[in-house]
Design a protein around this motif. Structure first.
Motif, PDB file in Angstrom:
ATOM      1  N   ALA A 152     -57.927  81.793   2.748  1.00 18.85           N
ATOM      2  CA  ALA A 152     -58.729  82.936   2.300  1.00 18.85           C
ATOM      3  C   ALA A 152     -59.541  82.551   1.071  1.00 18.85           C
ATOM      4  O   ALA A 152     -59.131  81.688   0.273  1.00 18.85           O
ATOM      5  N   HIS A 153     -60.688  83.192   0.965  1.00 18.37           N
ATOM      6  CA  HIS A 153     -61.550  82.971  -0.210  1.00 18.37           C
ATOM      7  C   HIS A 153     -61.382  84.172  -1.144  1.00 18.37           C
ATOM      8  O   HIS A 153     -61.884  85.266  -0.875  1.00 18.37           O
ATOM      9  N   ILE A 154     -60.648  83.945  -2.235  1.00 17.98           N
ATOM     10  CA  ILE A 154     -60.279  85.049  -3.137  1.00 17.98           C
ATOM     11  C   ILE A 154     -60.905  84.796  -4.504  1.00 17.98           C
ATOM     12  O   ILE A 154     -60.721  83.728  -5.101  1.00 17.98           O
ATOM     13  N   ILE A 155     -61.640  85.784  -5.004  1.00 17.65           N
ATOM     14  CA  ILE A 155     -62.337  85.693  -6.284  1.00 17.65           C
ATOM     15  C   ILE A 155     -61.842  86.817  -7.186  1.00 17.65           C
ATOM     16  O   ILE A 155     -61.660  87.960  -6.760  1.00 17.65           O
ATOM     17  N   GLY A 156     -61.610  86.469  -8.452  1.00 17.79           N
ATOM     18  CA  GLY A 156     -61.184  87.455  -9.444  1.00 17.79           C
ATOM     19  C   GLY A 156     -62.108  87.459 -10.659  1.00 17.79           C
ATOM     20  O   GLY A 156     -62.668  86.427 -11.039  1.00 17.79           O
ATOM     21  N   LYS A 157     -62.238  88.619 -11.270  1.00 21.36           N
ATOM     22  CA  LYS A 157     -63.056  88.761 -12.487  1.00 21.36           C
ATOM     23  C   LYS A 157     -62.132  88.898 -13.688  1.00 21.36           C
ATOM     24  O   LYS A 157     -61.284  89.783 -13.722  1.00 21.36           O
TER      25      LYS A 157
END
Length: 312
Positions: A259-264
């Motif tokens: 999965a491609h998971i991005i966090g800020k």
């Protein structure tokens, strides 16, 4: 015979009248009589008032130049005074506005320091308050320099936090300053876990995008948009339970098992200048560590005692 010249009567050039002395005496006596009569009978009051009324326009005309000059001088003086007061009031208004902004900034900074103090109290490890001196000019390097260094017992590896969460880690230390690498830098990683279900992962900085990524997680991983990532504490550097980032993107692809998971990141340095440098916890060593025996040799041969030298 020539006629005898007849005697001619010449007329005077000026007609002579009473002498000046007589006239002076007459008018002086007349003035004294009129003054005495007026003082006793007051019969010339109306005459004087009439003359004053008749001469008033002439008095106004005579005083007009002086009045005009005084009015012009007063106008110019008033205009100059008003301009000076206006400039002074504008200057004071600007100064008061600057002071008001400074007071507002101090109030915000005070509130932030209170929040940082609360973050320091929540952390079990001691922390030092530092101030950002400047930021890196390289857009691909997310680093800042703070005003604490080795003279203040700052060491590489210390965690850097604020009231919102983790900011980064101290990577280089100088005598009076230190370099802090932010968690968004591509060369920094931090162990995290999902607050909702405790799932552990490693967050890597993405560099210019100012985000973090959770790579190598399966496509069916239980992570949702809006989940909060917190520090797991297993690395022994970051205190457990500090907020790191909020998941803003979860993409899955049928052609990829991951999965491609991005966090800020939740913490930031864009609007504040104060940070907390958390000390690295010391690992307790056993008290008898200096008395540990060396292991025996791997072979079965007995160790021969050292030879003694016998003096002849």
């Amino acid at each position: 015979m020539p006629r005898a010249l007849e005697h001619q009567h010449h007329t005077g050039f000026f007609v002579r009248g009473p002498s000046p002395t007589a006239r002076l005496f007459f008018f002086a006596v007349l003035s004294l009589v009129l003054i005495a009569t007026d003082a006793r009978l007051n019969y010339l009051v109306e005459v004087r008032q009439g003359f004053i009324a008749l001469l008033h326009p002439l008095q106004i005309i005579a005083n007009a130049p002086l009045n005009i000059a005084e009015d012009i001088g007063e106008y110019l003086h008033t205009q100059t005074t008003v301009v000076e007061e206006n400039i002074q009031l504008r200057t004071q208004a600007l100064e008061h506005a600057a002071e008001l902004q400074r007071f507002k900034a101090l109030a915000v900074e005070n509130e932030r320091l209170r929040s940082l103090l609360g973050a320091a109290q929540l952390s079990s490890q001691p922390a030092r308050l530092a101030e950002i001196l400047h930021m890196s000019r390289d857009p691909f390097s997310h680093k800042v320099v703070v005003n604490l260094g080795s003279r203040q017992n700052i060491t590489p590896g210390q965690a850097v936090i604020d009231e919102a969460g983790v900011v980064g880690q101290v990577t280089r230390v100088f005598p009076f300053s230190s370099e802090v690498t932010l968690i968004t830098d591509k060369n920094l990683s931090i162990p995290v876990q999902v607050e909702r279900n405790g799932l552990r992962a490693i967050a890597f900085g993405q560099g210019r995008s100012a985000t973090v990524e959770l790579p190598s997680l399966p496509a069916n991983v239980d992570i949702r948009v809006g989940d909060t990532l917190i520090t797991s504490g297993i690395d022994g550097i970051y205190p457990a339970g500090l907020a790191v980032a909020e998941v803003i993107q979860v993409d899955t692809d049928a052609d990829s098992p991951f999965a491609h998971i991005i966090g800020k990141p939740l913490a930031g340095i864009e609007h504040h200048r104060q940070l907390l440098l958390v000390s690295i916890p010391q690992v307790d060593r056993p008290a008898d560590s200096n008395t540990l025996k060396t292991p025996a040799p791997a072979n079965n041969k007995k160790a021969t005692p050292p030879k003694r030298h016998v003096n002849n």
